[in-house]
Structure formats: structure tokens, C-alpha cells
Design a protein around this motif. Sequence first.
Motif, PDB file in Angstrom:
ATOM      1  N   GLY B  77      -9.931 -34.674   2.605  1.00  0.00           N
ATOM      2  CA  GLY B  77      -9.046 -33.610   3.083  1.00  0.00           C
ATOM      3  C   GLY B  77      -8.152 -34.064   4.216  1.00  0.00           C
ATOM      4  O   GLY B  77      -7.802 -33.281   5.096  1.00  0.00           O
ATOM      5  N   GLY B  78      -7.770 -35.332   4.207  1.00  0.00           N
ATOM      6  CA  GLY B  78      -6.898 -35.870   5.248  1.00  0.00           C
ATOM      7  C   GLY B  78      -5.470 -36.000   4.759  1.00  0.00           C
ATOM      8  O   GLY B  78      -5.167 -35.810   3.581  1.00  0.00           O
ATOM      9  N   ILE B 196     -13.731 -33.517   8.577  1.00  0.00           N
ATOM     10  CA  ILE B 196     -12.479 -32.900   9.028  1.00  0.00           C
ATOM     11  C   ILE B 196     -12.619 -31.376   9.073  1.00  0.00           C
ATOM     12  O   ILE B 196     -12.080 -30.719   9.955  1.00  0.00           O
ATOM     13  CB  ILE B 196     -11.311 -33.347   8.112  1.00  0.00           C
ATOM     14  N   ALA B 225      -6.757 -37.169   9.795  1.00  0.00           N
ATOM     15  CA  ALA B 225      -6.842 -35.739   9.488  1.00  0.00           C
ATOM     16  C   ALA B 225      -5.506 -35.038   9.697  1.00  0.00           C
ATOM     17  O   ALA B 225      -5.280 -33.952   9.172  1.00  0.00           O
ATOM     18  CB  ALA B 225      -7.908 -35.078  10.360  1.00  0.00           C
TER      19      ALA B 225
END
Lengths: 197, 426
Positions: B77-78, B196, B225
Motif C-alpha cells: 500500500g505504498g 503503513i 508510504a
Amino acid sequence: MNHDSYPDSYIRGILNTVKTIAMVGASEKENRPSYFAFKYLLERGYTMIPVNPLRAGEQILGRHIYARLSDVPVPIDMVDIFRSSRHALPIVQEALTLNPRPQVIWMQLSIRNDEAAALAEAGGMKVVMNRCPKIEYGRLSSEIAWMGVNTRTISARKAAASGGIQRLSLNRASVPGGATEAAAAAERMERERGSAG
Amino acid sequence: MTDRIPGFATLAVHAGAQPDPTTGARATPIYQTTSYVFESVDHAASLFGLQTFGNIYTRIGNPTTAVLEERVAALEGGTAGLATASGHAAQVLVFHCLLQPGDEFVASKKLYGGSINQFTHAFKNFNWNVVWADPDDISSFERAISPKTKAIFTESIANPGGVITDMATVAQIAKRAGVPYIVDNTLASPYLCKPIEHGADIVVHSLTKFLGGHGNSIGGAIVDAGTFNWSRDRRYPMLCDPRPEYHGIVLHETFGNFAFAIACRVLALRDIGAPLSPFNAFLILTGIETLPLRMRKHCDNTLAVAQWVAAHPKVAWVSYPGLPGDRFHNLAKKYCPNGAGAVFTFGLKGGYDAGVKLVSNVKLFSHLANIGDTRSLIIHPASTTHRQLTDAQKAQAGAGPDVVRLSIGIEDVEDIIADLDQGLAD
């Protein structure tokens, strides 16, 4: 239009439709973000027109710099605003006076002005805020993935051929992939930066 | 009108990879090349000046490796990723972008032993100074902060002790201090835990472990992130100051929420080296495609083995947060609800000799110094990785004479247990 997040199809549609882009606040300095975006979009085939009252009459990459939008002698499809958020409103007001009227008002990464956006939309223009057309072109074509950037797209379709070395086509069937907590948080941060700026 | 977001398993197979734009090859091709031709002098200038996206030289970027970088970034999820030759290399590049000589960072003292060595000894030569904090006493992170602090570093699940870090609390401490929070997510993998989502600003990995998963490739990764504001306090000159390496561009201003990953690539990887080999990138990518399947099996097997070990009469204690009653069980339920990983330690009542005997007796477990393989692995730290330490140091590192570490593979769990059973028999 919800300006917190845009569907990929909306952005892709704009970048596929517009041909002439007037960049307000374009800089001739090679290390400025506006110069990066100007050069990249020029190389991708857009007709780029720099607008900057402080540099009127000079050139960026061989393109004549105009003082204001109304000085530009050709129809403009998209106005790309590289000025801080508080300057967006008068630029939109000027764009509304143009004939023909531009189809798109685009405000750069970290720039957001909801009043200007509402005015533009009431005038029939599409609006994008807090985005960079270079990054969006790179993301939707997947060129930016060469830098390890998460394009947030996935696709099992081969992209259409695109001329030149290390050029990928914007015309690529993709579905959104991995829009994330991080992206949302980053957008919130950019918005805060934008409203402060 | 919002876009549908695909699930984790879909991203594990697809993120970053599309049919090759030239040949249509569906699997990601291995671009085993050092360099890429320029279309023109102007194209070369744009590439070197970071004004266009593309490849110059495989030390800085490679199309195969780029697929891996995007995939790891998507799974975490970066906003962007960077692959490196090893997890250790990833850490050097991250700290190179954050620290000046004389700066400090706060790190959990419950870390992979290799990271403790790197921070204690190698980093000292750069005058990068680690200050240790204790994840068992979260307020110790706050107390360790000084005006010189530039970052906080922890693991999500710590190796090998089964410590789960209360990441949300550490993230708040980092936020108050105005420094980025770095989490090594190697032991959990993004399938079990996404740091994150709990406030990490930077995630690092040894890809060698569960992400690659097959014990065939060394590799590392950095994920940005996109959450840290590098310009606010102007304390990170690599990100917020004009860079003489690139004619005065300011990376945060130019690259926004993926500027840190770009800094790691164009300032650290370019000048320090340690890129991942494209062939390793290919192998690790292939591994990641089955990450969700493997992690589920790893965790199911590990819970069963940990329960069996805990009931064995020769075993004094088991440290596995997946077991009810373990002191980290509640944190495991919060941060790793799908499983507490596949690495755990236990103590043998027979001490050092019993540990040596077990690693000598097993026939299915491989006696080696890695974790996160399809194969089950065993090590007795006191006689191998930690043998140079004093007894007191061994105990503090969680490597006392009685300690055995297992990394449970994806074989049939009955066979794993049978091997331990015969290994522990008289």
C-alpha cells in the motif's frame, strides 16, 4: 465531480483528448518542476504553450512565452495551473473569457481551490486538482513504473505500440489496482499542503 | 464514481506486470542487460536529468526489477518501491537518505541479529548513531528521542523472539517527534501485516524470506508510504534541499509523495550501489505470485507445530504470538489477524546439549541460518549464529543456550511434527 479522488478513466480521457496545453507559471529554469512537466508533455506530443508574465517574450524549449492566457493566439484545450492555490481563481476567470473556451482546468500537485473549481465546472469545463499531468501520463501509460512507482493500475492487455525508445502508450486497457491507505493519506497531506500554500 | 480496488491475491499476481509492450510475453521477461540505448542526445539528457521516466543503467533501474518494485509497493500500500541486493542494502540506502554524520535514530532492541550488528558496528563508521529502545516498554521510544533523532526503526514481528511491536503507538511517538517511522516487515510479509496502515512511513524488507519464499535469491526492498512531509521542518536535506547531483532540483518538490523512493534510487542506489540482479528479481516475482497461498499454509502449519511443541515434556517454554496465552497474543490479533508468522523459538529443558542434539537428529528440517523458505528450517543460535557472544549477551539477544529457532515450511504438517518427535526422542 468528487475532487478527492478521480477515476483513472476520467484522467485518461482528458489526457487523450486535449492537444494544446497552456501552462500558467511555466519556468525556464531547468531544475523547476514546471520545466520537467513542460518538457515531458512536449516530448509526448502535446502542443505546449508557456504563460508567465515575468518572462513574456522569452522562450522555453523554443516555445514563445505569453504574458497571459488571453494573449495566446491559438485555441487552448487545457489550462495547467502551476501557481499556488490562491492564484487559481483569477486564472479560471480569465479562462472563462476565452473563445473558444478551454475544455479542462488542471491544477498541479498540491494545488487545490474549490471555489475556482466550482466556477470552472459551472462554465462547462472539466477540472482536475492536486495532480501532475506528467505523473498521471506516466502512471496511466505505466512509464513511471520504471522508477518503481506504484501506478495503481493492473492489466492483462498488451499496450498499443508507441513510437520511440522507452515510450509507452497512454492507450492501454487497465483496471485500477491497489489504490491504498497510503495514497489516501498522501492525498490528505497534499491537500493540507495545498490549502496552506 | 469510484474505482474498484482489487484484492491482495490479485495484486500479488498482477501488480506491476503487464504483457511485454514489444513481444506480448506474458510472464515478466528477464532484462539481463547492463544498459539501454538512448534515442538521441536529448533523450539521454532528459533521462539523466530525471525529466523523463526510463532506464539508463541497471545499477539505477531495470525493467524486470521495476516490476518487482511496483508489486511490493502495491502489496504494502505504498506509493513507490525500490529493490536492492539484500535487506541489509535496503537499510543502508534508507539511512543514507535520512541521516547526516552525527545524527541519531531510535531502534527497537528486539531485531534480527544482523540488523543489530549493522546498526551497532557498520553504521558507527558513518557516525550514524543508534539509540536502543525496548518494545516491551513502549515509552522507552519516547525517552530515546533527542534533537538529533531522525527516524525510528522497528520490526513488525521481531526475529527471532516472537515479539509483536505495537506499531500504532510507536507511530504516534514518531509523529510527535516529527520523524519518519521505518518498519522492517520481513517476518510478517504484507499478507499478514501492512505497517503503513498502522502509521509506518517507510517499509523495508528482506525479499530473501517469505516474499521470495523459496530460499533461492537474496534481495531487499524499500517501500515509500508517501505519508511523510519531508519539507515541513527542513531536516532532511536529501529530500528538501536543492541537490547539486541534479543541477539543483528539490526531490520532494519535484516528485511529491514518492520522493523518498526516488531519493533512495537516484541519490543512494546510484552512488552507493547494491542493486538487485534482474534474475533474482524474476525469481522473487515468481515467488510473490503464491505469497497468499504459502503464508496461509505456513501459518496453519506453524500454529499446529507450536501447539505440539508446547505440549512436549522436554520443552520448557514456547514463544509464538499465535498461541493463546502468549504475552504478545493480543498484539498479534490486532496486527496480524491472519496468522502470527512462521518463525518461533522454544526452550529445551536439557539446555545447550539438548539443542545441539536436536539439530543433529532432525532429517526433514534443514539446519541452516535462513528463515522464510518453503522448507522447514531449524537453528540452535547458541552454537551457530550467536556463538561468539558471551552467555549474558546470548540471553539478552534471545539466544540463550536452550533456545531453538524454527521456520516452519509448507510440507505436510504431520511430517514436520514426526521429524521433531524423532529428533527429540532419546
